[in-house]
Design an enzyme around this catalytic site. Structure first.
Site, PDB file in Angstrom:
ATOM      1  N   SER A  41       0.802  -1.233   0.000  1.00  0.00           N
ATOM      2  CA  SER A  41       0.000   0.000   0.000  1.00  0.00           C
ATOM      3  C   SER A  41       0.829   1.274   0.000  1.00  0.00           C
ATOM      4  O   SER A  41       0.275   2.371  -0.156  1.00  0.00           O
ATOM      5  CB  SER A  41      -0.962  -0.003   1.191  1.00  0.00           C
ATOM      6  OG  SER A  41      -2.011  -0.911   0.968  1.00  0.00           O
ATOM      7  N   LYS A  44       0.348   3.554  -2.866  1.00  0.00           N
ATOM      8  CA  LYS A  44      -0.761   4.513  -2.897  1.00  0.00           C
ATOM      9  C   LYS A  44      -0.266   5.960  -2.779  1.00  0.00           C
ATOM     10  O   LYS A  44      -0.994   6.902  -3.120  1.00  0.00           O
ATOM     11  CB  LYS A  44      -1.752   4.216  -1.771  1.00  0.00           C
ATOM     12  CG  LYS A  44      -2.506   2.878  -1.928  1.00  0.00           C
ATOM     13  CD  LYS A  44      -3.483   2.670  -0.794  1.00  0.00           C
ATOM     14  CE  LYS A  44      -4.384   1.460  -1.000  1.00  0.00           C
ATOM     15  NZ  LYS A  44      -3.790   0.191  -0.569  1.00  0.00           N
ATOM     16  N   SER A 104      -6.394   3.442   3.694  1.00  0.00           N
ATOM     17  CA  SER A 104      -5.676   2.566   2.767  1.00  0.00           C
ATOM     18  C   SER A 104      -6.629   1.736   1.919  1.00  0.00           C
ATOM     19  O   SER A 104      -6.351   0.583   1.585  1.00  0.00           O
ATOM     20  CB  SER A 104      -4.706   1.648   3.531  1.00  0.00           C
ATOM     21  OG  SER A 104      -3.724   1.126   2.666  1.00  0.00           O
TER      22      SER A 104
END
Length: 348
Positions: A41, A44, A104
């Protein structure tokens, strides 16, 4: 870039680690920082960077509504971290960004990408274009949320560069989104109660000045974190990756950031416009010209070395008139016993 600022040896459980002082550009610690790893993540951050850029350019706005496609909901509503979006729901860009940064949400990433880029594939192309522009040497993005893919990889150094670029290029948006400790979106099945999820950032509320950035975890990548904090005007960015557990990520991240602030100090050598010395120049009415600080000059030193420092002005060879204002003419060289020399540029 400035050389590694050496300090007493530091041991970290993290197999991948990187720490940089943004005030001086000094790398304080690097351990396999250029090894390609899955971002999980932490990828991101690049999705968010592209969104911030579109907003700043006026090609998107925070109040813009995006409809959650049923196909996107079906694919992502139960895949890893989620914002708990609903099919056909209209969600603002601002709330989707909170869903990405704080929660997230894998679903939030794809919905935002489809809304701002037409398709996720188009948005990923924007991410890779920005990665190239920022000078990322070891990274490539295959999706918007860091889902495992053999064509999705980053390095710790590149993750730190994304964090640095976000803080530098979009300071207001960075503060608006990355420091939020929780966010509420969606409702539980049955009772219909609002769902509040906390930010997994291990530094928030634990390290003074912490205000970002992003955790990541997959089975392949292990537990990772890219974080930042600012204390007394001094901002550090850290990356750790490949840790074995959630608890290890918390402890390692806090210890690493606290060590960076405790083991080093930033010393101001001069203020913007201050004359630091003279350098020789050919072809001018005067034999020497002033060498000045083009900006406020700071240098990162291990604590305890500031009292033993010596400074000297080093001229660039072959200086000839005329020179434009702001041209580099030399360096202010800082030396200390047992330490590599530090150099900061001086200009006309």
């Amino acid at each position: 870039a400035p050389a590694l600022a050496q300090a007493p040896a530091y041991q970290t459980e993290a197999p991948i680690a990187f720490l940089k002082d943004l005030q001086t550009g000094s790398v304080l610690y690097a351990k396999d920082a250029d090894k390609r790893i899955p971002p999980a993540s932490m990828g991101k951050m690049m999705s968010t960077y592209v969104a911030f850029k579109l907003i700043k350019a006026g090609e998107a706005n925070l109040n813009q509504l995006i409809t959650v496609r049923p196909e996107t909901w079906k694919k992502w509503h139960s895949q890893g971290s989620t914002m708990f979006l609903s099919p056909d729901e209209q969600v603002s860009v601002e709330n989707l960004l909170h869903g990405i940064v704080t929660l997230s949400g894998n679903d939030a990433c794809v919905v935002l990408a489809e809304g701002l880029g037409g398709t996720e594939e188009n948005y990923v192309a924007l991410m890779n274009r920005e990665a190239q522009r920022l000078g990322l040497k070891g990274s490539h993005f295959a999706n918007t949320n860091g889902w495992p893919d053999p064509n999705e990889y980053v390095t710790a150094r590149d993750l730190a560069m994304i964090a640095e670029a976000t803080i530098r290029d979009f300071p207001d948006l960075y503060q608006r989104f990355y420091a939020k400790d929780s966010f509420t979106w969606g409702k539980t099945m049955g009772a219909g109660q609002a769902i509040t999820q906390g930010n997994r950032n291990p530094l928030l509320g634990a390290v003074p000045g912490a205000d970002g950035l992003k955790t990541g975890h997959t089975e392949e990548a292990g537990y990772g974190f890219t974080g930042s904090a600012v204390q007394n005007g001094r901002r550090l960015v850290m990356v750790v990756a490949g840790l074995p557990s959630y608890g290890a990520r918390v402890a390692t991240s806090r210890n690493f950031m606290n060590w960076g602030f405790a083991a080093f100090q930033n010393l101001q050598l001069g203020k913007k416009g201050q004359v630091m010395g003279q350098v020789a120049i050919e072809g001018a009415a005067e034999r020497t010209i002033p060498a000045v600080a083009g900006r406020d000059l700071f240098v990162t030193l291990p604590r305890g070395f500031a009292m033993e420092r010596k400074t000297a002005v080093e001229a660039l060879p072959g200086l000839k008139a005329p020179l434009k204002a702001g041209a580099q003419v030399g360096n202010l060289v800082v030396t200390m016993p047992g330490q590599p020399a530090r150099k900061v540029p001086l200009v006309t």
